[in-house]
Design an enzyme around this catalytic site. Structure first.
Site, mmCIF file in Angstrom:
data_model
loop_
_atom_site.group_PDB
_atom_site.id
_atom_site.type_symbol
_atom_site.label_atom_id
_atom_site.label_comp_id
_atom_site.label_asym_id
_atom_site.label_seq_id
_atom_site.Cartn_x
_atom_site.Cartn_y
_atom_site.Cartn_z
ATOM 1 N N GLY A 63 -31.740 4.092 20.753
ATOM 2 C CA GLY A 63 -30.803 4.286 21.871
ATOM 3 C C GLY A 63 -29.878 3.100 22.063
ATOM 4 O O GLY A 63 -28.703 3.257 22.403
ATOM 5 N N LEU B 14 4.741 2.563 5.222
ATOM 6 C CA LEU B 14 4.788 3.494 4.090
ATOM 7 C C LEU B 14 4.509 4.924 4.558
ATOM 8 O O LEU B 14 5.269 5.848 4.271
ATOM 9 C CB LEU B 14 3.737 3.074 3.048
ATOM 10 C CG LEU B 14 3.613 3.940 1.806
ATOM 11 C CD1 LEU B 14 4.825 3.756 0.891
ATOM 12 C CD2 LEU B 14 2.339 3.609 0.996
ATOM 13 N N ALA C 258 3.824 12.572 4.419
ATOM 14 C CA ALA C 258 3.549 11.825 3.185
ATOM 15 C C ALA C 258 2.489 10.762 3.475
ATOM 16 O O ALA C 258 2.815 9.637 3.841
ATOM 17 C CB ALA C 258 4.829 11.178 2.649
ATOM 18 N N GLU D 47 -5.255 2.641 3.635
ATOM 19 C CA GLU D 47 -4.949 1.996 2.350
ATOM 20 C C GLU D 47 -5.508 2.787 1.161
ATOM 21 O O GLU D 47 -5.986 2.225 0.175
ATOM 22 C CB GLU D 47 -5.411 0.531 2.349
ATOM 23 C CG GLU D 47 -4.662 -0.260 3.421
ATOM 24 C CD GLU D 47 -4.596 -1.736 3.186
ATOM 25 O OE1 GLU D 47 -4.602 -2.144 2.024
ATOM 26 O OE2 GLU D 47 -4.514 -2.471 4.180
HETATM 27 N N1 CAA Z 1 0.944 -1.120 -9.435
HETATM 28 C C1 CAA Z 1 2.180 -0.987 -9.995
HETATM 29 N N2 CAA Z 1 2.703 0.221 -10.328
HETATM 30 C C2 CAA Z 1 1.952 1.320 -10.097
HETATM 31 C C3 CAA Z 1 0.662 1.252 -9.537
HETATM 32 C C4 CAA Z 1 0.153 -0.031 -9.209
HETATM 33 N N3 CAA Z 1 -1.062 -0.166 -8.665
HETATM 34 N N4 CAA Z 1 0.160 2.503 -9.415
HETATM 35 C C5 CAA Z 1 1.094 3.333 -9.901
HETATM 36 N N5 CAA Z 1 2.185 2.610 -10.326
HETATM 37 C C6 CAA Z 1 3.382 3.136 -10.951
HETATM 38 C C7 CAA Z 1 3.029 3.962 -12.187
HETATM 39 O O1 CAA Z 1 2.867 3.136 -13.319
HETATM 40 C C8 CAA Z 1 4.202 4.902 -12.291
HETATM 41 O O2 CAA Z 1 5.273 4.171 -12.889
HETATM 42 P P1 CAA Z 1 6.204 4.858 -14.043
HETATM 43 O O3 CAA Z 1 6.990 5.895 -13.330
HETATM 44 O O4 CAA Z 1 7.031 3.728 -14.543
HETATM 45 O O5 CAA Z 1 5.271 5.444 -15.042
HETATM 46 C C9 CAA Z 1 4.598 5.144 -10.848
HETATM 47 O O6 CAA Z 1 4.042 4.057 -10.075
HETATM 48 C C10 CAA Z 1 4.074 6.453 -10.307
HETATM 49 O O7 CAA Z 1 2.668 6.452 -10.460
HETATM 50 P P2 CAA Z 1 1.803 7.805 -10.363
HETATM 51 O O8 CAA Z 1 2.397 8.837 -11.271
HETATM 52 O O9 CAA Z 1 0.379 7.426 -10.576
HETATM 53 O O10 CAA Z 1 2.083 8.252 -8.846
HETATM 54 P P3 CAA Z 1 1.461 9.432 -7.979
HETATM 55 O O11 CAA Z 1 2.544 9.984 -7.142
HETATM 56 O O12 CAA Z 1 0.672 10.347 -8.851
HETATM 57 O O13 CAA Z 1 0.493 8.655 -6.958
HETATM 58 C C11 CAA Z 1 -1.466 7.619 -6.084
HETATM 59 C C12 CAA Z 1 -0.555 7.868 -7.296
HETATM 60 C C13 CAA Z 1 -2.496 6.623 -6.592
HETATM 61 C C14 CAA Z 1 -2.147 8.872 -5.621
HETATM 62 C C15 CAA Z 1 -0.631 6.985 -4.946
HETATM 63 O O14 CAA Z 1 0.266 7.904 -4.394
HETATM 64 C C16 CAA Z 1 -1.493 6.440 -3.818
HETATM 65 O O15 CAA Z 1 -2.063 5.351 -3.936
HETATM 66 N N6 CAA Z 1 -1.568 7.184 -2.686
HETATM 67 C C17 CAA Z 1 -2.233 6.676 -1.474
HETATM 68 C C18 CAA Z 1 -1.248 5.984 -0.581
HETATM 69 C C19 CAA Z 1 -1.903 5.024 0.354
HETATM 70 O O16 CAA Z 1 -2.794 4.264 -0.008
HETATM 71 N N7 CAA Z 1 -1.449 5.037 1.600
HETATM 72 C C20 CAA Z 1 -1.925 4.114 2.591
HETATM 73 C C21 CAA Z 1 -0.750 3.353 3.183
HETATM 74 S S1 CAA Z 1 -1.032 1.845 4.020
HETATM 75 C C22 CAA Z 1 -2.021 2.209 5.347
HETATM 76 O O17 CAA Z 1 -3.053 2.732 5.153
HETATM 77 C C23 CAA Z 1 -1.634 1.928 6.761
HETATM 78 C C24 CAA Z 1 -1.413 0.545 7.130
HETATM 79 O O18 CAA Z 1 -0.807 0.242 8.143
HETATM 80 C C25 CAA Z 1 -1.989 -0.497 6.333
#
Ligand code: CAA
Length: 382
Positions: free
Chosen positions: A341, A125, A130, A364
């Site tokens: 230590g 992701l 991003a 995450e």
């Molecule tokens: N389940 C299902 N749908 C969801 C949801 C969930 N938990 N959370 C949001 N949605 C949906 C919303 O309902 C919305 O849908 P509609 O358009 O139909 O209304 C849509 O997704 C957009 O939601 P938001 O407007 O809330 O989106 P946003 O752009 O404001 O972002 C955020 C919200 C919570 C900040 C999100 O971007 C986020 O979680 N960011 C962090 C990303 C992350 O955790 N990255 C880590 C990646 S993995 C990793 O760490 C590395 C690895 O190797 C494991």
């Protein structure tokens, strides 16, 4: 309210505890120092049923409930966060996501191989531009006849170097923002899929494989799409609901490990003619840790239990991750201090817990992002 575990939950806890203590603990220090994990470890996890735990039996899984899965993550987290991290990404971000969103043919193709550990999964992701703002991703999915061509860059992909299959997120129309994002299941031997280790040496999770993935005209059939076109962001977020519970449970395990190590150390270390455990400042540190561990456990198990009731537990999962990680940060900080230590060297594992737990505050979804998820749910969005 019943706080007791069922027989099947206890059986999973015992399986994970015995595996972690007997087969992971003896390797942890060397894996951390060499910054690699032997392939035999995930293979063995597949053999004993840890990797397929929550998948239905028809796909080779164990049919575990979410509480059982959290218990398994907690036990692995007590011993080694790199191993727990491999399992969380593989099982929760990838397998549970394919189970939730996959077509029958996708489930039949991938889930048995993921459950057995024959294949390892990764979740692609995050991009250079991003991270927290996952919806602004730049990777592109371009239709080409019956296929999609994927182009872009992914970074910090846990399991990336060892994975046989990747969940890849890319946008087919960036003007649609998150509604343009699609999810694809991509075998990592697909032409145009390139991976290399992340540059630099990580603070913690050193035995994990963290990759920089480059996609160049990576051709996948339309049937590789997971969910419908434009549903990719929801696929990604729902996978994180599973994964964040895994991180929360793993952090609980780290806090428990810090408490265990500290209690044992203050019992035997003597200064000023007495055990340091008889001094009130050490007692306060141990008491705070014990209270934090109990509170984390309640939050982690509650989030898991809610999922088992069929409820969406996005807010409760974020609360569990936020609290359990920050509690474990406090615990690791105190554990190193109490060890003096000795705590500052690899002679004792607390310095590894201290380095590993910082990563959990970032991946995450950072602690800031968890606070956003919680606050939006509490306050509501306009
Ligand atoms: N389940 C299902 N749908 C969801 C949801 C969930 N938990 N959370 C949001 N949605 C949906 C919303 O309902 C919305 O849908 P509609 O358009 O139909 O209304 C849509 O997704 C957009 O939601 P938001 O407007 O809330 O989106 P946003 O752009 O404001 O972002 C955020 C919200 C919570 C900040 C999100 O971007 C986020 O979680 N960011 C962090 C990303 C992350 O955790 N990255 C880590 C990646 S993995 C990793 O760490 C590395 C690895 O190797 C494991």
């Amino acid at each position: 309210m019943d706080f007791s575990l069922s027989d099947s939950q206890r059986a999973v806890q015992t399986l994970a505890r015995e595996f972690a203590q007997a087969e992971v603990a003896p390797l942890s220090r060397e894996m951390d120092e060499k910054a690699e994990m032997p392939r035999s470890l995930p293979k063995r996890m597949g053999e004993i049923g840890l990797l397929g735990g929550p998948l239905p039996k028809e796909y080779g899984g164990g049919g575990w409930d979410s509480v059982s899965l959290a218990l398994a993550y907690e036990e692995l987290g007590r011993v080694d966060s790199s191993v727990r991290g491999l399992m969380t990404v593989h099982t929760s971000l990838v397998s549970q996501c394919i189970l939730a969103w996959g077509a029958d043919s996708q489930k039949q193709t991938y889930l048995p191989k993921l459950a057995s550990g024959e294949w390892i999964g990764c979740y692609a992701l995050t991009e250079p531009n991003a991270g927290s703002d996952a919806g602004s991703m730049e990777s592109a999915a371009t239709e080409d006849g019956g296929d999609y061509l994927l182009d872009g860059e992914k970074i910090w992909i846990t399991n990336g170097g060892v994975a046989d299959v990747a969940l890849v997120f890319a946008s087919r129309d960036r003007s649609l923002k998150h509604k343009g994002i699609c999810a694809f299941i991509v075998p990592t031997n697909t032409s145009g899929f390139h991976r290399e280790p992340m540059p630099g040496k990580e603070l913690g999770h050193r035995a994990s494989s963290h990759s920089h993935i480059t996609l160049r005209q990576c051709r996948v059939p339309k049937s590789a799409m997971l969910g419908e076109p434009g549903e990719g962001f929801k696929v990604a977020m729902s996978a994180l609901d599973h994964g964040r519970l895994g991180v929360a449970a793993g952090a609980l395990g780290v806090a428990q490990a810090c408490l265990d190590a500290s209690a044992s150390f203050v019992r035997q270390r003597r200064q000023f003619g007495q055990r340091i455990g008889d001094m009130q400042m050490a007692q306060a540190a141990i008491a705070n840790m014990a209270a934090d561990v109990d509170a984390s456990r309640m939050l982690v198990y509650r989030a898991a239990w809610l999922k088992d009731q069929g409820q969406r537990a996005t807010r409760e999962t974020s609360i569990a991750k936020l609290f359990a990680v920050e509690a474990a940060l406090r615990a690791a900080n105190e554990a190193v201090l109490l060890h003096g230590g000795r705590g500052y060297s690899t002679e004792y594992p607390v310095e590894r817990y201290y380095r590993d737990i910082k990563g959990m505050q970032i991946y995450e979804g950072t602690a800031h992002i968890q606070r956003i998820v919680i606050a939006r749910d509490v306050i509501g969005q306009e």
